[in-house]
Every structure is written in structure tokens, then in C-alpha cells.
Write an enzyme that holds these catalytic residues in place. Structure first.
Site, PDB file in Angstrom:
ATOM      1  N   GLY A 185       0.830  -1.215   0.000  1.00 12.63           N
ATOM      2  CA  GLY A 185       0.000   0.000   0.000  1.00 12.63           C
ATOM      3  C   GLY A 185       0.859   1.256   0.000  1.00 12.63           C
ATOM      4  O   GLY A 185       1.883   1.312   0.676  1.00 12.63           O
ATOM      5  N   ARG A 215       0.836  -4.934  -5.738  1.00 11.15           N
ATOM      6  CA  ARG A 215       0.993  -6.218  -5.040  1.00 11.15           C
ATOM      7  C   ARG A 215       1.215  -7.244  -6.152  1.00 11.15           C
ATOM      8  O   ARG A 215       0.509  -7.245  -7.148  1.00 11.15           O
ATOM      9  CB  ARG A 215      -0.244  -6.530  -4.220  1.00 11.15           C
ATOM     10  CG  ARG A 215      -0.576  -5.393  -3.225  1.00 11.15           C
ATOM     11  CD  ARG A 215      -1.418  -5.870  -2.071  1.00 11.15           C
ATOM     12  NE  ARG A 215      -2.123  -4.769  -1.428  1.00 11.15           N
ATOM     13  CZ  ARG A 215      -1.658  -4.062  -0.398  1.00 11.15           C
ATOM     14  NH1 ARG A 215      -0.472  -4.322   0.110  1.00 11.15           N
ATOM     15  NH2 ARG A 215      -2.376  -3.101   0.133  1.00 11.15           N
ATOM     16  N   ASP A 264       5.888  -5.537   5.920  1.00 10.20           N
ATOM     17  CA  ASP A 264       6.454  -6.868   6.178  1.00 10.20           C
ATOM     18  C   ASP A 264       6.517  -7.741   4.927  1.00 10.20           C
ATOM     19  O   ASP A 264       7.499  -8.435   4.692  1.00 10.20           O
ATOM     20  CB  ASP A 264       5.606  -7.604   7.226  1.00 10.20           C
ATOM     21  CG  ASP A 264       5.909  -7.119   8.636  1.00 10.20           C
ATOM     22  OD1 ASP A 264       6.852  -6.332   8.809  1.00 10.20           O
ATOM     23  OD2 ASP A 264       5.182  -7.531   9.556  1.00 10.20           O
ATOM     24  N   THR A 283       4.375   2.136   5.657  1.00  7.28           N
ATOM     25  CA  THR A 283       2.974   1.709   5.816  1.00  7.28           C
ATOM     26  C   THR A 283       2.261   2.636   6.790  1.00  7.28           C
ATOM     27  O   THR A 283       2.847   3.041   7.795  1.00  7.28           O
ATOM     28  CB  THR A 283       2.858   0.253   6.325  1.00  7.28           C
ATOM     29  OG1 THR A 283       1.491  -0.004   6.682  1.00  7.28           O
ATOM     30  CG2 THR A 283       3.722  -0.035   7.542  1.00  7.28           C
ATOM     31  N   ASP A 286       0.000   1.669   8.671  1.00  8.06           N
ATOM     32  CA  ASP A 286      -0.567   0.826   9.740  1.00  8.06           C
ATOM     33  C   ASP A 286       0.262   0.782  11.025  1.00  8.06           C
ATOM     34  O   ASP A 286      -0.241   0.324  12.051  1.00  8.06           O
ATOM     35  CB  ASP A 286      -0.735  -0.616   9.241  1.00  8.06           C
ATOM     36  CG  ASP A 286      -1.639  -0.710   8.026  1.00  8.06           C
ATOM     37  OD1 ASP A 286      -2.471   0.187   7.839  1.00  8.06           O
ATOM     38  OD2 ASP A 286      -1.502  -1.691   7.267  1.00  8.06           O
ATOM     39  N   ASP A 339       2.412  -1.277  11.794  1.00  7.73           N
ATOM     40  CA  ASP A 339       2.401  -2.675  12.252  1.00  7.73           C
ATOM     41  C   ASP A 339       3.715  -3.402  11.962  1.00  7.73           C
ATOM     42  O   ASP A 339       3.717  -4.595  11.676  1.00  7.73           O
ATOM     43  CB  ASP A 339       1.217  -3.424  11.615  1.00  7.73           C
ATOM     44  CG  ASP A 339       1.297  -3.439  10.098  1.00  7.73           C
ATOM     45  OD1 ASP A 339       2.113  -2.686   9.523  1.00  7.73           O
ATOM     46  OD2 ASP A 339       0.547  -4.214   9.470  1.00  7.73           O
ATOM     47  N   ARG A 397      -5.344  -2.639   8.707  1.00  9.39           N
ATOM     48  CA  ARG A 397      -5.274  -4.088   8.435  1.00  9.39           C
ATOM     49  C   ARG A 397      -5.609  -4.858   9.719  1.00  9.39           C
ATOM     50  O   ARG A 397      -6.676  -4.657  10.262  1.00  9.39           O
ATOM     51  CB  ARG A 397      -3.892  -4.467   7.894  1.00  9.39           C
ATOM     52  CG  ARG A 397      -3.906  -5.730   7.050  1.00  9.39           C
ATOM     53  CD  ARG A 397      -2.525  -6.092   6.577  1.00  9.39           C
ATOM     54  NE  ARG A 397      -2.035  -5.188   5.559  1.00  9.39           N
ATOM     55  CZ  ARG A 397      -1.884  -5.498   4.287  1.00  9.39           C
ATOM     56  NH1 ARG A 397      -2.178  -6.699   3.870  1.00  9.39           N
ATOM     57  NH2 ARG A 397      -1.421  -4.622   3.417  1.00  9.39           N
TER      58      ARG A 397
HETATM   59  P1  ADP Z   1       3.220  -4.905   2.642  1.00  6.60           P
HETATM   60  O1  ADP Z   1       4.593  -4.838   2.071  1.00  6.60           O
HETATM   61  O2  ADP Z   1       2.614  -3.554   2.858  1.00  6.60           O
HETATM   62  O3  ADP Z   1       3.143  -5.807   3.843  1.00  6.60           O
HETATM   63  P2  ADP Z   1       2.049  -6.988   1.018  1.00  6.60           P
HETATM   64  O4  ADP Z   1       1.962  -7.986   2.104  1.00  6.60           O
HETATM   65  O5  ADP Z   1       0.918  -6.905   0.042  1.00  6.60           O
HETATM   66  O6  ADP Z   1       2.249  -5.503   1.537  1.00  6.60           O
HETATM   67  O7  ADP Z   1       3.392  -7.294   0.219  1.00  6.60           O
HETATM   68  C1  ADP Z   1       3.767  -6.496  -0.889  1.00  6.60           C
HETATM   69  C2  ADP Z   1       4.390  -7.368  -1.942  1.00  6.60           C
HETATM   70  O8  ADP Z   1       5.572  -7.978  -1.421  1.00  6.60           O
HETATM   71  C3  ADP Z   1       3.542  -8.553  -2.419  1.00  6.60           C
HETATM   72  O9  ADP Z   1       2.592  -8.186  -3.386  1.00  6.60           O
HETATM   73  C4  ADP Z   1       4.600  -9.448  -2.997  1.00  6.60           C
HETATM   74  O10 ADP Z   1       4.999  -9.017  -4.271  1.00  6.60           O
HETATM   75  C5  ADP Z   1       5.766  -9.243  -2.035  1.00  6.60           C
HETATM   76  N1  ADP Z   1       5.753 -10.306  -1.024  1.00  6.60           N
HETATM   77  C6  ADP Z   1       4.892 -10.479  -0.009  1.00  6.60           C
HETATM   78  N2  ADP Z   1       5.142 -11.606   0.669  1.00  6.60           N
HETATM   79  C7  ADP Z   1       6.200 -12.186   0.054  1.00  6.60           C
HETATM   80  C8  ADP Z   1       6.941 -13.385   0.255  1.00  6.60           C
HETATM   81  N3  ADP Z   1       6.646 -14.242   1.251  1.00  6.60           N
HETATM   82  N4  ADP Z   1       7.969 -13.645  -0.568  1.00  6.60           N
HETATM   83  C9  ADP Z   1       8.289 -12.785  -1.566  1.00  6.60           C
HETATM   84  N5  ADP Z   1       7.622 -11.655  -1.817  1.00  6.60           N
HETATM   85  C10 ADP Z   1       6.580 -11.350  -1.034  1.00  6.60           C
HETATM   86  O1  F6P Z   2      -1.412  -1.485   4.597  1.00  3.54           O
HETATM   87  C1  F6P Z   2      -2.065  -0.285   4.331  1.00  3.54           C
HETATM   88  C2  F6P Z   2      -3.538  -0.540   4.075  1.00  3.54           C
HETATM   89  O2  F6P Z   2      -4.161   0.687   3.758  1.00  3.54           O
HETATM   90  C3  F6P Z   2      -4.274  -1.230   5.216  1.00  3.54           C
HETATM   91  O3  F6P Z   2      -4.619  -0.326   6.243  1.00  3.54           O
HETATM   92  C4  F6P Z   2      -5.443  -1.810   4.473  1.00  3.54           C
HETATM   93  O4  F6P Z   2      -5.949  -2.950   5.139  1.00  3.54           O
HETATM   94  C5  F6P Z   2      -4.843  -2.205   3.172  1.00  3.54           C
HETATM   95  O5  F6P Z   2      -3.688  -1.399   2.979  1.00  3.54           O
HETATM   96  C6  F6P Z   2      -5.756  -2.036   1.993  1.00  3.54           C
HETATM   97  O6  F6P Z   2      -5.080  -2.466   0.871  1.00  3.54           O
HETATM   98  P1  F6P Z   2      -5.627  -2.303  -0.616  1.00  3.54           P
HETATM   99  O7  F6P Z   2      -5.014  -1.052  -1.160  1.00  3.54           O
HETATM  100  O8  F6P Z   2      -5.111  -3.506  -1.340  1.00  3.54           O
HETATM  101  O9  F6P Z   2      -7.113  -2.226  -0.558  1.00  3.54           O
END
Ligand code: ADP
Ligand code: F6P
Length: 356
Positions: free
Chosen positions: A47, A108, A139, A161, A163, A165, A207
Site C-alpha cells: 500500500g 501487489r 512486512d 505503511t 498501519d 504494524d 489491516r
Molecule cells: P506490505 O509490504 O505492505 O506488507 P504486502 O503484504 O501486500 O504488503 O506485500 C507487498 C508485496 O511484497 C507482495 O505483493 C509481494 O509481491 C511481495 N511479497 C509479499 N510476501 C512475500 C513473500 N513471502 N515472498 C516474496 N515476496 C513477497
Molecule cells: O497497509 C495499508 C492498508 O491501507 C491497510 O490499512 C489496508 O488494510 C490495506 O492497505 C488495503 O489495501 P488495498 O489497497 O489492497 O485495498
């Protein structure tokens, strides 16, 4: 837990060289033989968050000041796999520090969760001469950075982020702007709630984490704050609280509901049926994630961006930058991902007292 604390020690060149082994108590200059970095990449992932542009700007300008070339990778890991890679100069980030969102775009990317996708991403980095990469995200994005590091690309994560978190840091890029945006919106809902003597449920993002809800709940003077880490799903207690407050003469009743609990609209219907008090739900949604970053987000993102560029240029890899107890630190990604952080007890307990 090994964390490095950077000392901002400027030598003739203006490049930062000094660092002290922090939490371990070991002190000294970094002397390890490190891979020589000539070109780095920067991407934003997950995000978007206000302040990401300040971080990108800092990475670009500090790396160039360190004598390293910079490439921008558009749309996160998806853009990497699609080879959406651009050369970045100091002027590429002009007029961006005040802008919300991310100038590089974000995405993503499911393919990057696979071994094949990660190998392809590393091959593309090698093809474009990218020796190191700054990943700005949460994360999930750190997992991707860790994978690239295993494939020989030096990586540094920055906490991007709204969040809050991420366990290894007390600050994440975008949180401050998001809570201020949400706080102002909730003040407005409160005006209409008081005027109509209604109960208002306001759902905020986060989240699975309740930090935005807790900060806004306290700052907006909410009567109830529902966060996933603490909520016991005892709706009857909320109903009793609303009725008691109304008897005491309160004209409004604000409930801040974290999206990790959600279902605000159906909750409003049940509360109205049980209390006889008009109840409305407002879901703030993406307006919390957009907008010009606050001073705090611009400042922290700028310093963290410089820090990431510096340790990447020093040849460090598989690290994430955090902020704890007034200091900027870096942690091994795996250690950072294994850390836990909870809702602070005292503010949560006090929130119950403050709205009485
Ligand atoms: P955030 O980074 O905010 O936690 P996401 O969990 O959607 O958001 O992760 C962002 C992107 O990071 C994912 O769309 C993916 O491309 C990559 N990613 C997430 N988890 C993994 C993983 N276990 N291994 C490799 N890439 C990952
Ligand atoms: O991680 C940031 C965030 O805005 C969260 O607060 C929310 O749950 C999520 O992203 C929403 O993601 P998306 O843009 O995929 O709807």
C-alpha cells in the site's frame, strides 16, 4: 538481537562512515569487507503511504552524493518483473517531497512470492547492473527483499505503511499523516453526530492492527475504541455504555472501529435496534492513505532514506531500518520479521477513563 546505531559522523567527503554496534553493546567502526556498490535501485511496494516520496528522494540524492548511480523501479516487484526501470538523477525527485502517494507507483505482485519470480527479479537486477535495492514497504515487501538478498542482490528495507504494524520500529512512514487525516475527518463526523444526537461508528484502516484506531480514538475523545488486539466482541457492553452516556447527558457517542474488526454498518444497525438511538457508520477508507505528508513523515522518511542509502553503499544487505528510543537503527530482516509488538497497555487503559 543485533541492531546497529548510526552515528552521523561526516568526514571530508560529507559521506557518513561511522557506526556503532548498538543493542549488543559492541562498539566500533564498520570494518567488514563489503561488496562494492556501483548502482542501486529503489522501489515502493504494498500500500502507498504519505512520505514515500520523501524517502525515495532521500535515497536518490544521498546515493548520488555517495557516488553511486540510482535506478527507479516502477510499480513494486511487478514493475521489476516487467523491467519498468528508469534512470534517476537528483532532479528526478524535484518537487516531490510534499506529494502524497508514490511517484514510482506501487503494486501487489503474486508472482514475486514464487521462487521462479524471485530468481527472475534477481536476474533482471543483474541485467540492469543493479547491485543493491532499497525496498520501501511493509512486512510482505521485506520478504521479497529477503528473497532478492538470497539471490545475491543487496537489499535494505524501509518501513513504509500507514498501519504502524512493523515490530522493529516505533515509527513507520505514513502513519503520522494517516492519523492526522483521520483525526480531522472524525472531528467533522463528531459535529454532525452531536447536532443530531446520534451514535457514530467510524471505521479506520490498519489491516490487522489497531494503532490508527487507538491514536485517533484517544485524540478524538471517542467513547469506545475497538481494536483487534483487545476487542472481546461484547457488544452488549458497548450498548450499555451508550445508554449510560445518554442518561448522563452526552449528545454524541463516537465509536472508533478498526478495520481488523470491521462490519461497522451491521454493527450500527444492531446498536440502533438495541438502544433506540440513531446510529450511523462512516468508513473512512482510502482518504486516510492519501494526501500531502506531515512534517514528521517528511522528516523521518528523509532521514531513513539517507540511512538506507548509506548502509547499502557500505555493502550491507538483508537489513531493515527502524526507529527506537530516539535513534535510527538497522536490523537483520529475519530478526525484524520475528519480532512482536503489541498495543501499549497504558494508553489503551487510559482511553477508557478519558471518555467518561
Ligand atoms: P506490505 O509490504 O505492505 O506488507 P504486502 O503484504 O501486500 O504488503 O506485500 C507487498 C508485496 O511484497 C507482495 O505483493 C509481494 O509481491 C511481495 N511479497 C509479499 N510476501 C512475500 C513473500 N513471502 N515472498 C516474496 N515476496 C513477497
Ligand atoms: O497497509 C495499508 C492498508 O491501507 C491497510 O490499512 C489496508 O488494510 C490495506 O492497505 C488495503 O489495501 P488495498 O489497497 O489492497 O485495498
Amino acid at each position: 538481537m543485533e541492531a546497529r546505531v548510526r552515528i552521523y559522523q561526516f568526514i571530508n567527503t560529507g559521506i557518513c562512515h561511522g557506526s556503532v554496534e548498538g543493542m549488543t553493546g559492541r562498539k566500533g567502526m564498520v570494518t567488514d569487507m563489503a561488496k562494492q556498490i556501483k548502482t542501486i535501485g529503489v522501489l515502493t511496494s504494498g500500500g502507498d503511504a504519505p512520505g514515500m516520496n520523501a524517502a525515495i528522494r532521500a535515497v536518490v540524492r544521498k546515493a548520488i552524493a555517495n557516488g553511486v548511480k540510482v535506478k527507479g523501479i516502477k510499480k513494486g516487484y511487478q514493475g521489476l518483473l516487467n523491467e519498468e526501470i528508469i534512470d534517476m538523477e537528483k532532479w528526478s525527485v524535484s518537487d516531490t517531497i510534499q506529494r502524497g502517494g508514490t511517484i514510482l507507483g506501487t503494486a501487489r505482485c503474486h508472482e514475486f512470492r514464487t521462487e521462479e519470480g524471485q530468481q527472475k527479479g534477481a536476474d533482471i537486477c543483474h541485467k540492469h547492473g543493479i547491485d543493491g535495492l532499497v525496498v520501501i514497504g511493509g512486512d510482505g515487501s521485506y520478504r521479497g527483499a529477503q528473497a532478492l538478498s538470497r539471490h545475491g542482490i543487496n537489499t535494505i528495507g524501509l518501513p513504509g505503511t500507514i498501519d504502524l504494524d512493523i515490530a522493529c520500529t516505533e515509527y513507520t512512514i505514513g502513519f503520522d499523516t494517516a492519523i492526522n487525516t483521520a483525526m480531522q475527518a472524525i472531528d467533522k463526523v463528531r459535529d454532525t453526530s452531536s447536532s443530531h444526537e446520534r451514535c457514530s461508528i467510524i471505521e479506520v484502516m490498519g489491516r490487522n492492527a489497531g494503532y490508527i484506531a487507538l491514536w485517533c480514538g484517544i485524540s478524538n475523545g471517542a467513547e469506545d475504541i475497538l481494536i483487534p488486539e483487545k476487542y472481546d466482541y461484547n457488544e452488549q457492553q458497548i450498548i450499555n455504555n451508550i445508554i449510560a452516556n445518554r442518561k448522563r447527558g452526552k449528545t454524541h457517542h463516537l465509536i472508533i472501529n478498526a478495520e481488523g474488526i470491521g462490519h461497522s454498518t451491521s454493527m450500527a444497525r444492531r446498536i440502533e435496534a438495541a438502544t433506540g438511538i440513531e446510529t450511523r457508520a462512516t468508513i473512512l477508507g482510502y482518504m486516510q492513505r492519501g494526501g500531502s505528508p506531515t512534517c514528521k513523515d517528511r522528516y523521518y522518511a528523509s532521514i531513513m532514506g539517507c540511512y538506507a542509502a548509506d548502509i547499502l553503499c557500505e555493502g550491507k544487505t538483508n537489513r531493515v531500518v527502524g526507529y527506537q528510543h530516539g535513534e535510527f537503527l538497522d536490523f537483520d530482516i529475519e530478526e525484524a520479521l520475528n519480532m512482536q509488538k503489541g498495543i501499549p497497555e497504558y494508553p489503551f487503559e487510559m482511553s477508557k477513563v478519558l471518555s467518561q
